[in-house]
Design a protein around this motif. Sequence first.
Motif, PDB file in Angstrom:
ATOM      1  N   LEU A  53      13.177 -25.603 -19.362  1.00  0.00           N
ATOM      2  CA  LEU A  53      14.104 -26.601 -19.881  1.00  0.00           C
ATOM      3  C   LEU A  53      14.755 -27.308 -18.709  1.00  0.00           C
ATOM      4  O   LEU A  53      14.969 -26.711 -17.654  1.00  0.00           O
ATOM      5  CB  LEU A  53      15.197 -25.949 -20.746  1.00  0.00           C
ATOM      6  N   GLN A  54      15.066 -28.583 -18.908  1.00  0.00           N
ATOM      7  CA  GLN A  54      15.813 -29.325 -17.900  1.00  0.00           C
ATOM      8  C   GLN A  54      17.161 -29.715 -18.478  1.00  0.00           C
ATOM      9  O   GLN A  54      17.275 -30.041 -19.652  1.00  0.00           O
ATOM     10  CB  GLN A  54      15.069 -30.574 -17.444  1.00  0.00           C
ATOM     11  N   ARG A  55      18.185 -29.642 -17.618  1.00  0.00           N
ATOM     12  CA  ARG A  55      19.495 -30.151 -18.014  1.00  0.00           C
ATOM     13  C   ARG A  55      19.560 -31.605 -17.560  1.00  0.00           C
ATOM     14  O   ARG A  55      19.353 -31.911 -16.390  1.00  0.00           O
ATOM     15  CB  ARG A  55      20.636 -29.361 -17.390  1.00  0.00           C
ATOM     16  N   TRP A  67      20.493 -29.666 -22.591  1.00  0.00           N
ATOM     17  CA  TRP A  67      19.196 -29.101 -22.244  1.00  0.00           C
ATOM     18  C   TRP A  67      18.136 -29.861 -23.017  1.00  0.00           C
ATOM     19  O   TRP A  67      18.312 -30.176 -24.188  1.00  0.00           O
ATOM     20  CB  TRP A  67      19.145 -27.608 -22.575  1.00  0.00           C
ATOM     21  N   LEU A 167      21.235 -28.357 -27.011  1.00  0.00           N
ATOM     22  CA  LEU A 167      19.873 -28.884 -26.935  1.00  0.00           C
ATOM     23  C   LEU A 167      19.799 -30.310 -27.471  1.00  0.00           C
ATOM     24  O   LEU A 167      20.399 -30.622 -28.497  1.00  0.00           O
ATOM     25  CB  LEU A 167      18.921 -28.036 -27.774  1.00  0.00           C
TER      26      LEU A 167
END
Length: 188
Positions: A53-55, A67, A167
């Motif tokens: 996952l990328q923030r 996220w 998310l």
Amino acid sequence: MNQTTDPEEYFDILDEHGNKTDRIKPRSEVHRDGDWHRAVHIWIINNQGEILLQRRAPDKDTHPNFWDVSVGGHLQAGDDPLTGAVREVKEEIGLDIPPSDLQFLCEHHSSAQPHPGFINNSFYSSYIVRTDKTIADMAKQEPEVSELKFVPFSEFKTMIENSDPSLVPHSVDYQALIELLEPEFGEK
């Protein structure tokens, strides 16, 4: 996809069925006017069944600090989904992947207006990439991505089931990803 660079990106304009209209427009006008365009999502899965996952960076125009999918971005004018996906993975996390490493996950479209003056009407092509790379092997694109983390499949599934508010909402992708990975990494 870097929103803070000087040259503005241009997108192919699509009709409501996802067909190219032979028109292109700058990103800012596409989102202002709500034009349909293409984007890609790439989910990175490691050998332990963890999902990257990328923030999103704090100054992103939508969902700052949330996220998100491992890698995502718009297709530039003239791109096909595979070309755009390979480029976005290189830009956002610094990995060179051949198109043959992309496994098709799903295709869908969505319409959202996250804030006044910004309409995102996108057709998405979503893929997964399996890798043995670690976060140390990646180079996050600073103005776009503030953090990367691998999340075990069971934790990711719980986040989805609990509608985790941290998310970015991608319900179609989430469902397809869980259905694909559950037999391999779900509880036995």
